[in-house]
Design an enzyme around this catalytic site. Structure first.
Site, PDB file in Angstrom:
ATOM      1  N   HIS A  79      12.495   5.964  -3.402  1.00 44.25           N
ATOM      2  CA  HIS A  79      11.579   7.113  -3.451  1.00 44.25           C
ATOM      3  C   HIS A  79      10.159   6.649  -3.139  1.00 44.25           C
ATOM      4  CE1 HIS A  79       9.179  10.458  -4.969  1.00 44.25           C
ATOM      5  NE2 HIS A  79       8.607   9.638  -5.829  1.00 44.25           N
ATOM      6  N   ASP A 108      -8.491  11.239  24.682  1.00 45.36           N
ATOM      7  CA  ASP A 108      -7.230  10.842  24.046  1.00 45.36           C
ATOM      8  C   ASP A 108      -7.539   9.670  23.135  1.00 45.36           C
ATOM      9  OD1 ASP A 108      -4.487  10.110  23.452  1.00 45.36           O
ATOM     10  OD2 ASP A 108      -3.897  11.157  25.277  1.00 45.36           O
ATOM     11  N   TRP A 144       9.361  -0.776  -5.899  1.00 52.37           N
ATOM     12  CA  TRP A 144       8.716  -0.888  -4.577  1.00 52.37           C
ATOM     13  C   TRP A 144       7.819  -2.112  -4.495  1.00 52.37           C
ATOM     14  CZ3 TRP A 144       3.479  -0.308  -2.830  1.00 52.37           C
ATOM     15  CH2 TRP A 144       2.553  -0.082  -3.845  1.00 52.37           C
ATOM     16  N   SER A 171       3.785  -0.938  12.839  1.00 48.70           N
ATOM     17  CA  SER A 171       3.411   0.409  13.246  1.00 48.70           C
ATOM     18  C   SER A 171       2.050   0.798  12.685  1.00 48.70           C
ATOM     19  CB  SER A 171       4.494   1.397  12.794  1.00 48.70           C
ATOM     20  OG  SER A 171       3.997   2.695  12.799  1.00 48.70           O
ATOM     21  N   SER A 172       1.824   0.558  11.383  1.00 45.63           N
ATOM     22  CA  SER A 172       0.519   0.974  10.831  1.00 45.63           C
ATOM     23  C   SER A 172      -0.612   0.158  11.400  1.00 45.63           C
ATOM     24  CB  SER A 172       0.406   0.851   9.317  1.00 45.63           C
ATOM     25  OG  SER A 172       1.600   0.855   8.688  1.00 45.63           O
ATOM     26  N   HIS A 255      -3.584  -2.714  -4.004  1.00 44.52           N
ATOM     27  CA  HIS A 255      -4.674  -1.830  -4.403  1.00 44.52           C
ATOM     28  C   HIS A 255      -5.407  -1.210  -3.212  1.00 44.52           C
ATOM     29  CE1 HIS A 255      -7.142   0.436  -6.987  1.00 44.52           C
ATOM     30  NE2 HIS A 255      -8.079   0.178  -6.113  1.00 44.52           N
ATOM     31  N   GLU A 257      -4.119  -0.561  -0.518  1.00 45.76           N
ATOM     32  CA  GLU A 257      -3.134   0.410  -0.026  1.00 45.76           C
ATOM     33  C   GLU A 257      -3.289   1.776  -0.708  1.00 45.76           C
ATOM     34  OE1 GLU A 257      -0.895   0.664   2.286  1.00 45.76           O
ATOM     35  OE2 GLU A 257       0.180   2.428   1.540  1.00 45.76           O
ATOM     36  N   SER A 270     -13.701  16.852   2.439  1.00 48.73           N
ATOM     37  CA  SER A 270     -15.101  16.967   2.834  1.00 48.73           C
ATOM     38  C   SER A 270     -15.286  17.828   4.080  1.00 48.73           C
ATOM     39  CB  SER A 270     -15.701  15.581   3.081  1.00 48.73           C
ATOM     40  OG  SER A 270     -15.497  14.748   1.978  1.00 48.73           O
ATOM     41  N   HIS A 304      -6.151  -5.583 -11.913  1.00 43.95           N
ATOM     42  CA  HIS A 304      -5.884  -4.570 -12.946  1.00 43.95           C
ATOM     43  C   HIS A 304      -4.405  -4.166 -12.985  1.00 43.95           C
ATOM     44  CE1 HIS A 304      -7.307  -1.265  -9.917  1.00 43.95           C
ATOM     45  NE2 HIS A 304      -6.009  -1.375  -9.838  1.00 43.95           N
ATOM     46  N   HIS A 305      -3.640  -4.578 -11.994  1.00 47.99           N
ATOM     47  CA  HIS A 305      -2.195  -4.339 -12.051  1.00 47.99           C
ATOM     48  C   HIS A 305      -1.482  -5.458 -12.797  1.00 47.99           C
ATOM     49  CE1 HIS A 305      -2.272  -0.938  -9.248  1.00 47.99           C
ATOM     50  NE2 HIS A 305      -3.272  -1.591  -8.674  1.00 47.99           N
ATOM     51  N   ARG A 452       8.705   3.024 -17.816  1.00 45.67           N
ATOM     52  CA  ARG A 452       9.019   3.586 -16.497  1.00 45.67           C
ATOM     53  C   ARG A 452      10.277   2.920 -15.954  1.00 45.67           C
ATOM     54  NH1 ARG A 452       4.399   0.880 -12.496  1.00 45.67           N
ATOM     55  NH2 ARG A 452       5.581   1.974 -10.910  1.00 45.67           N
TER      56      ARG A 452
END
Ligand code: HEM
Ligand SMILES: [Cu+2]
Lengths: 533, 47
Positions: A79, A108, A144, A171-172, A255, A257, A270, A304-305, A452
């Site tokens: 997910h 373009d 993930w 790709s990104s 982060h 990300e 905005s 912080h993670h 979780r």
């Protein structure tokens, strides 16, 4: 060498353009590629949504009813991967493709063939990723975040997952290179940087984040692969490596990300709020600087993670205060949006409803983030549903609402038809109510200690879980209204004028609706008073 | 400002200038991507 837009655009012969499927496979047009990305994203949104509903159906009651625990774990992992890399990010790339050239007066994207390639990698990457669910040992199930050593226990699926992640990364990165090359080089004369619409600004900064961190994720998963199959010990303590190092590298990507998924949303909001408040955006320059500061700070808060992994005290303190600093530029943005609405002559068409809900509900997620940033408190919250509530508030009524707001706002420009306003508002209210019923009780579950990523839970959590699952089905089903509105609008409807929103500013509204395939072949004249919407 | 100089350029000059710019940007960004990818693996290998 590279082919730039101007090399092929003027010579482009529309009569020889292939039709049907081949046209979509070979297109180098930014509007068609934008559409492809958006359709792909919507598809993945429903795939990922189905997985979420499987999760919430299992959690409707305590005990194990519907799925095997191992399959449940595959669902939570998939997910997240599908929603992050398949739904939210491609939606923003699709919007970038459609809008950036029109907003800066370019014919373009700068690298149209690479643009085609960036898109067409995605369906293959996701077919590969989803196919792992059917492999020996099932799909990835360790979350993930792919923490070793757990993720290394994945079965036959493992190398395919790694390859799929590399493909998404390629790709990104190509998408980001295209965005930067376009914005830096193809602006119409007179479109100075500080005249660019905020959507363009936020995407420029997001693209730099992508360039910096997608290769880091790729590096991290490459090392997982070599640890599993080629005898290295990057993260293997027995071989002198360190599993915690994976967490550092992963969150150095992770982060930024999350900001990759929210900065373009800030840009969209905005654009929309000034239109429906009929006032110029309050504090344009401060918005640009706030976006840049958020991007910079996002590189120094990853710890912080990891408050609970056993960092030195100095590390805990550094990451705690650095994280809290982000509240400052974020606050600047929220106050600017409110000041823009202040005494405006506001109307509440569907895009504005989603944008206002964004401001309120994203801010709730920001506050729970601030709570999580308090290191000693996070020892209690870590790995509970409180974290789940936090990131879903910033991602669903945050990033996803902004994508929906953008869809309603620019759909008339894309299709040449007005969408059904009544259905749009129905979709908004069902979504806004559903999302809160779904995620608000998760704060209480987390504070009470529900972990979780578990398929079963103690009886004391039953009530809030049931409410949350009801909210999930309400939210999920109301997205069918969205699908219906979009299909209906593509197939017909009241013809849209060039500028359907009286308060709108910007170059895209000077073009007819639907926007013709080729626009701004000769650069437009920039009227400074029209600049930055 | 350099951006203003483009206002008085001919279309051909503008296109040529953009083409050079795109190529330069592409080169710099590709190098950055490689640097981050290999750099992080190299850093991880140092310990
Ligand atoms: C307003 C500033 C924010 C602060 C102070 C903040 C703070 C935090 C903290 C401390 C955690 C770690 C909690 C834990 O695992 O114990 C966290 C998790 C998370 N945040 Fe935020 N956050 C903020 C904004 C955002 C935004 C804008 C997004 C995305 C759009 C986001 C997405 C996430 C995600 C996805 C996670 C969980 C990752 C995981 O463990 O799977 N946050 N946040
Ligand atoms: Cu974070």
């Amino acid at each position: 060498m590279s082919t730039t837009a101007d090399q092929i655009a003027p010579a482009h012969d529309e009569h020889h353009a292939p039709r049907g499927l081949l046209r979509w496979l070979t297109t180098t047009n930014h509007k068609e590629i934008g559409t492809l990305y958006l359709v792909f994203s919507l598809t993945m949104f429903f795939v990922g949504g189905t997985m979420a509903l499987i999760i919430r159906a299992e959690l409707f009651q305590p005990g194990l009813q519907i799925v095997e625990p191992y399959f449940f774990n595959q669902m939570t992992t998939m997910h997240a991967l599908v929603m992050i890399f398949g739904a939210v990010m491609p939606a923003f790339v699709g919007l970038a493709n459609w809008l950036i050239p029109m907003m800066i007066g370019a014919p373009d994207m700068a690298l149209p063939r690479m643009n085609n390639w960036s898109f067409w990698i995605m369906p293959f990457a996701f077919t590969l990723l989803l196919s792992t669910l059917f492999m020996d040992g099932g799909g990835p199930a360790g979350g993930w975040t792919l923490y070793p050593p757990l993720s290394l226990q994945t079965g036959a699926a493992f190398p395919f997952v790694i390859l799929a992640i590399h493909m998404m990364g390629v790709s990104s990165v190509m998408g980001a290179i295209n965005v930067i090359a376009t914005i830096l080089n193809l602006r119409a004369p007179g479109m100075t940087l500080m005249r660019m619409p905020l959507f363009v600004w936020t995407w420029l900064i997001t693209a730099y984040l992508l360039i910096a961190v997608m290769p880091v994720l790729a590096g991290a998963v490459t090392m997982l692969l070599t640890d599993k199959y080629f005898g290295t010990s990057f993260f293997n303590a027995a071989g002198g490596g360190d599993p915690v190092m994976f967490q550092h590298i992963f969150w150095f990507f992770g982060h930024p990300e999350v900001y990759i998924m929210i900065l373009p949303a800030f840009g969209i909001v905005s654009q929309i709020i000034p239109t429906f408040a009929r006032k110029p955006l309050f504090g344009y320059a401060s918005m640009v600087y706030a976006t840049a500061s958020i991007a910079f700070l996002s590189f120094i808060v990853w710890g912080h993670h990891m408050f609970t992994v056993g960092m030195p005290l100095a590390g805990e303190l550094f990451f705690m205060y650095a994280t809290m600093l982000i509240a400052v530029p974020t606050g600047v943005k929220v106050f600017n949006w409110m000041a823009t609405m202040w005494r405006g002559s506001m109307t509440f068409e569907t895009p504005m409803l989603f944008a206002v809900a964004f401001v309120v509900l994203f801010t709730i997620g920001g506050f729970s983030g601030l709570m999580l940033a308090i290191a000693p408190a996070d020892f209690q919250y870590q790995d509970t549903y409180f974290v789940v509530a936090h990131f879903h508030y910033v991602l669903v009524p945050g990033a996803v609402f902004s994508i929906m707001a953008a869809t309603y706002y620019w759909l008339p420009k894309w299709t040449g038809h007005m969408y059904d306003e009544k259905l749009g508002r129905l979709h908004f209210w069902c979504s806004a109510i559903g999302v809160n019923v779904l995620f608000f009780p998760q704060h209480f579950l987390g504070l009470a200690g529900m972990p979780r990523r578990i398929p079963d839970y103690a009886l004391q959590f039953a009530g809030f879980n049931m409410i949350s699952s009801i909210g999930a089905f309400l939210f999920g089903l109301s997205q069918l209204i969205f699908l219906w509105v979009v299909i209906k609008c593509i197939r017909g409807g009241e013809p849209a004028p060039a500028k359907p929103w009286e308060g709108a500013h910007g170059l895209e509204w000077t073009l007819p609706s639907p926007a013709p395939l080729h626009t701004f072949q000769t650069p437009p004249q920039i009227d400074p008073s029209e600049a930055h919407g | 400002m350099a951006e203003m100089a483009t206002m008085t350029m001919s279309d051909d000059d503008l296109r040529a200038r953009q083409r050079r710019g795109v190529r330069r940007t592409l080169l710099v960004l590709v190098l950055l991507v490689l640097a981050f990818y290999l750099g992080f693996i190299w850093l991880a290998a140092q310990r």
